[in-house]
Motif scaffolding. Structure first.
Motif, short mmCIF file in Angstrom:
data_model
loop_
_atom_site.label_atom_id
_atom_site.label_comp_id
_atom_site.label_asym_id
_atom_site.label_seq_id
_atom_site.Cartn_x
_atom_site.Cartn_y
_atom_site.Cartn_z
N ASP A 1 32.24 -2.13 46.00
CA ASP A 1 33.18 -1.90 47.08
C ASP A 1 32.37 -1.76 48.38
OD1 ASP A 1 34.93 -0.87 49.00
OD2 ASP A 1 35.99 0.38 47.55
N TRP A 2 32.34 -2.83 49.16
CA TRP A 2 31.52 -2.85 50.37
C TRP A 2 32.00 -1.85 51.42
CZ3 TRP A 2 26.88 -4.88 50.29
CH2 TRP A 2 26.60 -5.83 49.31
N SER A 3 33.29 -1.57 51.44
CA SER A 3 33.79 -0.62 52.44
C SER A 3 33.36 0.82 52.12
CB SER A 3 35.32 -0.70 52.54
OG SER A 3 35.92 -0.29 51.33
N ARG A 4 33.20 1.14 50.84
CA ARG A 4 32.79 2.50 50.43
C ARG A 4 31.31 2.56 50.06
NH1 ARG A 4 36.91 4.97 46.35
NH2 ARG A 4 35.79 6.84 47.01
N HIS A 5 30.66 1.41 50.00
CA HIS A 5 29.24 1.31 49.65
C HIS A 5 28.95 1.91 48.27
CE1 HIS A 5 28.42 -0.17 53.63
NE2 HIS A 5 29.09 0.85 54.12
N GLU A 6 29.79 1.56 47.32
CA GLU A 6 29.58 2.02 45.94
C GLU A 6 30.29 1.09 44.96
OE1 GLU A 6 33.21 5.17 45.20
OE2 GLU A 6 31.33 5.97 45.96
N TYR A 7 29.86 1.16 43.71
CA TYR A 7 30.53 0.41 42.66
C TYR A 7 31.86 1.07 42.33
CZ TYR A 7 26.34 -2.35 41.87
OH TYR A 7 25.30 -3.21 42.03
N ARG A 8 32.81 0.26 41.89
CA ARG A 8 34.15 0.78 41.60
C ARG A 8 34.25 1.42 40.21
NH1 ARG A 8 36.33 -4.27 44.55
NH2 ARG A 8 36.89 -3.32 46.54
N ASP A 9 33.35 1.07 39.31
CA ASP A 9 33.46 1.52 37.93
C ASP A 9 32.21 2.28 37.49
OD1 ASP A 9 35.85 0.08 37.84
OD2 ASP A 9 34.90 -1.68 36.94
N ASN A 10 32.31 2.88 36.31
CA ASN A 10 31.16 3.43 35.60
C ASN A 10 31.02 2.71 34.29
OD1 ASN A 10 32.03 6.49 36.95
ND2 ASN A 10 29.94 5.76 37.10
N VAL A 11 29.80 2.49 33.87
CA VAL A 11 29.49 1.99 32.53
C VAL A 11 29.02 3.21 31.74
CG1 VAL A 11 27.97 0.52 31.16
CG2 VAL A 11 28.90 -0.31 33.34
N ILE A 12 29.64 3.43 30.59
CA ILE A 12 29.32 4.60 29.77
C ILE A 12 28.99 4.14 28.36
CG2 ILE A 12 30.13 6.83 28.90
CD1 ILE A 12 32.28 6.68 31.18
N VAL A 13 27.84 4.60 27.87
CA VAL A 13 27.43 4.34 26.49
C VAL A 13 27.68 5.61 25.70
CG1 VAL A 13 25.47 3.88 24.97
CG2 VAL A 13 25.69 2.64 27.14
N TYR A 14 28.35 5.47 24.57
CA TYR A 14 28.59 6.58 23.64
C TYR A 14 27.72 6.35 22.41
CZ TYR A 14 32.73 7.30 26.51
OH TYR A 14 33.58 7.52 27.58
N ALA A 15 26.93 7.34 22.04
CA ALA A 15 26.04 7.19 20.89
C ALA A 15 26.08 8.44 20.03
CB ALA A 15 24.62 6.91 21.36
N SER A 16 25.95 8.26 18.72
CA SER A 16 25.96 9.36 17.76
C SER A 16 24.56 9.56 17.19
CB SER A 16 26.92 9.04 16.61
OG SER A 16 28.23 8.91 17.10
N PRO A 17 24.26 10.79 16.76
CA PRO A 17 22.94 11.04 16.18
C PRO A 17 22.65 10.13 15.00
CG PRO A 17 24.11 13.10 16.55
CD PRO A 17 25.10 11.99 16.79
N ALA A 18 21.42 9.64 14.95
CA ALA A 18 20.95 8.86 13.81
C ALA A 18 19.95 9.76 13.08
CB ALA A 18 20.32 7.55 14.28
N ASP A 19 18.77 9.28 12.83
CA ASP A 19 17.75 10.14 12.21
C ASP A 19 16.80 10.61 13.30
OD1 ASP A 19 16.55 7.75 12.83
OD2 ASP A 19 15.69 7.42 10.87
N SER A 20 16.12 11.71 13.05
CA SER A 20 15.16 12.25 14.02
C SER A 20 13.78 12.28 13.42
CB SER A 20 15.57 13.67 14.42
OG SER A 20 16.83 13.64 15.05
N ALA A 21 12.77 12.13 14.28
CA ALA A 21 11.39 12.16 13.81
C ALA A 21 10.74 13.45 14.24
CB ALA A 21 10.63 10.97 14.35
#
Length: 187
Positions: free
Chosen positions: A167-187
């Motif tokens: 959005d050039w008038s507000r100088h920002e993106y209109r959306d958010n990209v969100i990644v959702y992740a669940s625990p796997a294994d831990s080291a």
């Protein structure tokens, strides 16, 4: 990409209610539990092999207006962990934020939208432990419909950046990209 104060407050209220229901005081004669002691363990680095991302993490708090801070634009290869969220590997929602780009070049989460379900995300903690997550989903949502409750209260890792049209008038993106992740294994 700032999250409005009201969503942080809503997330805090929902979290507090959940903690009360699951283990808080149940009658007026009990005193409230002391506040949880701040952990000295912090996340130090995020690795996303599928995107060839290996980035340092900094701490992010809240601005004077109550919005979640963003990493500084002069550090485009650094992402930030929101200190109001869980330490990765601990119970709760852990939120990591990074820029998609700067005026001059792509930033740390430029390709975040390309991540796919099943991809691995690793977070190295200051205690030497590496926590692994598997991506469940990636979504793009309009900023005015930011899913604060899902991002800030549900267990798992959340990666957040800007996306969509600029959005050039507000100088920002209109959306958010969100990644959702669940625990796997831990080291």
């Amino acid at each position: 990409m700032a999250v409005p104060t009201r969503w942080v407050v809503v997330a805090g209220i929902v979290t507090g209610f959940a903690m009360f229901v699951l283990g808080g005081p149940h009658d007026d004669t009990e005193s409230a539990a002391p506040p949880r002691r701040a952990s000295s363990v912090v996340p130090e680095r995020i690795d996303i092999p599928a995107l060839k991302i290996r980035a340092p993490l900094m701490k992010l708090g809240l601005t004077d207006e109550g919005d979640v801070e963003l990493p500084p634009f002069d550090r485009p290869s650094t992402a930030g962990w929101y200190t109001g969220s869980a330490v990765p590997g601990d119970p709760g929602a852990s939120v990591i934020i990074g820029h998609v780009d700067t005026k001059a070049a792509p930033a740390v989460f430029f390709r975040l939208r390309d991540l796919r379900a099943g991809a691995v995300v690793k977070v190295l903690r200051s205690d030497g432990r590496t926590v692994s997550y598997r991506v469940d989903s990636v979504e793009r949502v309009p900023k005015e419909r930011f899913p604060a409750e899902r991002v800030y209260t549900e267990d798992g890792l959340r990666l957040v950046t800007c996306g969509g049209d600029f959005d050039w008038s507000r100088h920002e993106y209109r959306d958010n990209v969100i990644v959702y992740a669940s625990p796997a294994d831990s080291a």
